[in-house]
Design a protein around this motif. Structure first.
Motif, PDB file in Angstrom:
ATOM      1  N   LEU A  77       0.824  -1.208   0.000  1.00  0.00           N
ATOM      2  CA  LEU A  77       0.000   0.000   0.000  1.00  0.00           C
ATOM      3  C   LEU A  77       0.854   1.252   0.000  1.00  0.00           C
ATOM      4  CD1 LEU A  77      -2.703  -1.071   2.626  1.00  0.00           C
ATOM      5  CD2 LEU A  77      -2.935  -1.091   0.122  1.00  0.00           C
ATOM      6  N   LEU A  78       1.904   1.245   0.806  1.00  0.00           N
ATOM      7  CA  LEU A  78       2.766   2.420   0.877  1.00  0.00           C
ATOM      8  C   LEU A  78       3.417   2.715  -0.466  1.00  0.00           C
ATOM      9  CD1 LEU A  78       4.094   4.550   2.799  1.00  0.00           C
ATOM     10  CD2 LEU A  78       6.033   2.965   2.916  1.00  0.00           C
ATOM     11  N   LEU A  79       3.912   1.681  -1.129  1.00  0.00           N
ATOM     12  CA  LEU A  79       4.559   1.896  -2.426  1.00  0.00           C
ATOM     13  C   LEU A  79       3.562   2.410  -3.454  1.00  0.00           C
ATOM     14  CD1 LEU A  79       6.980  -1.170  -2.680  1.00  0.00           C
ATOM     15  CD2 LEU A  79       7.369   1.083  -1.682  1.00  0.00           C
ATOM     16  N   ARG A  80       2.322   1.948  -3.360  1.00  0.00           N
ATOM     17  CA  ARG A  80       1.301   2.434  -4.288  1.00  0.00           C
ATOM     18  C   ARG A  80       1.079   3.943  -4.152  1.00  0.00           C
ATOM     19  NH1 ARG A  80      -3.105  -1.550  -5.832  1.00  0.00           N
ATOM     20  NH2 ARG A  80      -2.271  -3.614  -5.397  1.00  0.00           N
ATOM     21  N   VAL A  81       1.122   4.438  -2.910  1.00  0.00           N
ATOM     22  CA  VAL A  81       0.787   5.851  -2.701  1.00  0.00           C
ATOM     23  C   VAL A  81       2.001   6.767  -2.725  1.00  0.00           C
ATOM     24  CG1 VAL A  81      -1.242   5.182  -1.369  1.00  0.00           C
ATOM     25  CG2 VAL A  81       0.861   5.779  -0.155  1.00  0.00           C
TER      26      VAL A  81
END
Length: 379
Positions: A77-81
């Motif tokens: 999730l962090l890499l997506r955002v």
């Protein structure tokens, strides 16, 4: 087959009775277990996780904490955002392979920083940032406590220096901390998140992942992210598109387990067992290999990182399998320029007798690799 390969916790150390009791408490509200839950996590679990983080020295606000389906989802999730194609992401090398895969899926530019027995070489990173050899990174991923695969722990001094670099160069430190509670020797080092209060502005640049997978049970699939509130908000939105919410049933079990104090009561059984297993592995390597092998003995966690100079690990692996012992070749943990003489050995899952026998088998396999059988030509 004796396996030093998997990063699995010891199944015989699961607190089955404690979890069964927690499951019974959770099932007192069956509809709550079976219905959709809040995307950011059940409030009662968040309360327990915030208390756990406080006991670990990091005070967090509810809006900073997101419950995830394992900490690996937190990273995704962090890499997506945070990351876009071509953005620079720093990782320690060697590093957890799933992290390298996740970064590549986001089409990030992966830049590696070497490690030693004390973790990430922060001086090397500082020099490369100052010289412009590394373009301004978006983030740096690290497992600073009992790293996977090296078992190394970043010193307090290096942690503070890394926090100062993050503030100066404005990159996010992604601290993955699944093993921090598995200390069985030495003195505890505060997490990056806990130390951020000692460096002005650093708390804005730290994202912290943790999990119950290694200290309770991976089948619960309970992890969590602590991040600045705006990053957490964006991760919540991203999670809504992925799985809507982590499983309320296992969240409720985890909440009751933590509320009952079961983790604190049971954790010493795990660390004492891992201390014995780690000692058996390291003592066995010294006895069997002597000066043929180099390794760092960790003070916690699940892994020993070793090198056998002059031996191709690719050639060793089939001989090891023939001797019914298996490990992970070190090259799996490198984004570039792999060390072909390295290997990771996990001591968590096998018992002490299996560890001793596994090391003896590994020695026989190494001998067979150094001195392959020569077949005489017919005369």
């Amino acid at each position: 087959m004796i396996s030093f390969a998997g990063g699995y916790p010891a199944s015989d150390l699961f607190d089955a009775d404690g979890l069964q009791a927690a499951a019974g408490e959770a099932w007192q509200a069956p509809t709550r277990c079976l219905q959709y839950g809040p995307t950011d996590g059940l409030p009662e679990l968040k309360t327990q996780l915030l208390a756990l983080m406080a006991r670990r020295g990091a005070t967090c606000a509810p809006q900073e904490l997101l419950v995830t389906t394992g900490s690996q989802q937190g990273l995704d999730l962090l890499l997506r955002v945070l990351l876009g194609p071509g953005d620079t992401a720093l990782t320690e090398q060697p590093a957890y392979p799933a992290t390298l895969q996740a970064l590549r899926l986001q089409q990030a530019r992966v830049v590696t920083v070497p490690v030693d027995g004390d973790g990430l070489d922060v001086d090397e990173l500082a020099a490369r940032l100052a010289s412009g050899a590394i373009a301004r990174p978006k983030l740096l991923y690290t497992v600073p406590t009992f790293a996977n695969p090296t078992g190394a722990t970043l010193t307090r001094e290096r942690r503070l220096a890394l926090l100062r670099l993050a503030v100066q160069y404005r990159f996010v430190i992604v601290e993955d901390d699944p093993y921090g509670d598995l200390r069985f020797a030495g003195n505890a080092v505060p997490s990056m998140l806990a130390l951020a209060s000692e460096v002005h502005g650093a708390r804005d640049w730290v994202v912290h992942f943790s999990s119950l997978s290694k200290v309770v049970a991976p089948g619960l699939r309970v992890g969590w992210t602590v991040a600045p509130a705006e990053i957490t908000r964006r991760c919540v939105v991203a999670k809504q598109t992925v799985d809507l919410c982590s499983t309320p049933w296992t969240q409720a079990i985890a909440a009751h387990y933590l509320e009952a104090g079961s983790l604190e009561r049971h954790l010493p059984h795990i660390t004492q067992a891992y201390r014995r297993k780690c000692a058996a592995l390291c003592d066995g390597l010294r006895a069997q290999f002597g000066g043929e092998i180099a390794f760092h003995q960790p003070q916690g966690g699940m892994f020993v990182w070793a090198r056998i100079p002059g031996v191709s690990i690719d050639a060793l692996l089939p001989n090891a399998i023939a001797n019914k012992v298996i490990f992970v070749p070190g090259k799996a943990f490198f984004a570039d320029e792999p060390d072909t003489a390295s290997l990771r050995l996990s001591f968590a899952a096998p018992n002490v007798d299996e560890i001793r026998e596994g090391v003896a088998r590994l020695k026989r396999a190494t001998h067979a690799t150094r001195t392959p059988e020569v077949t005489s030509a017919p005369v």
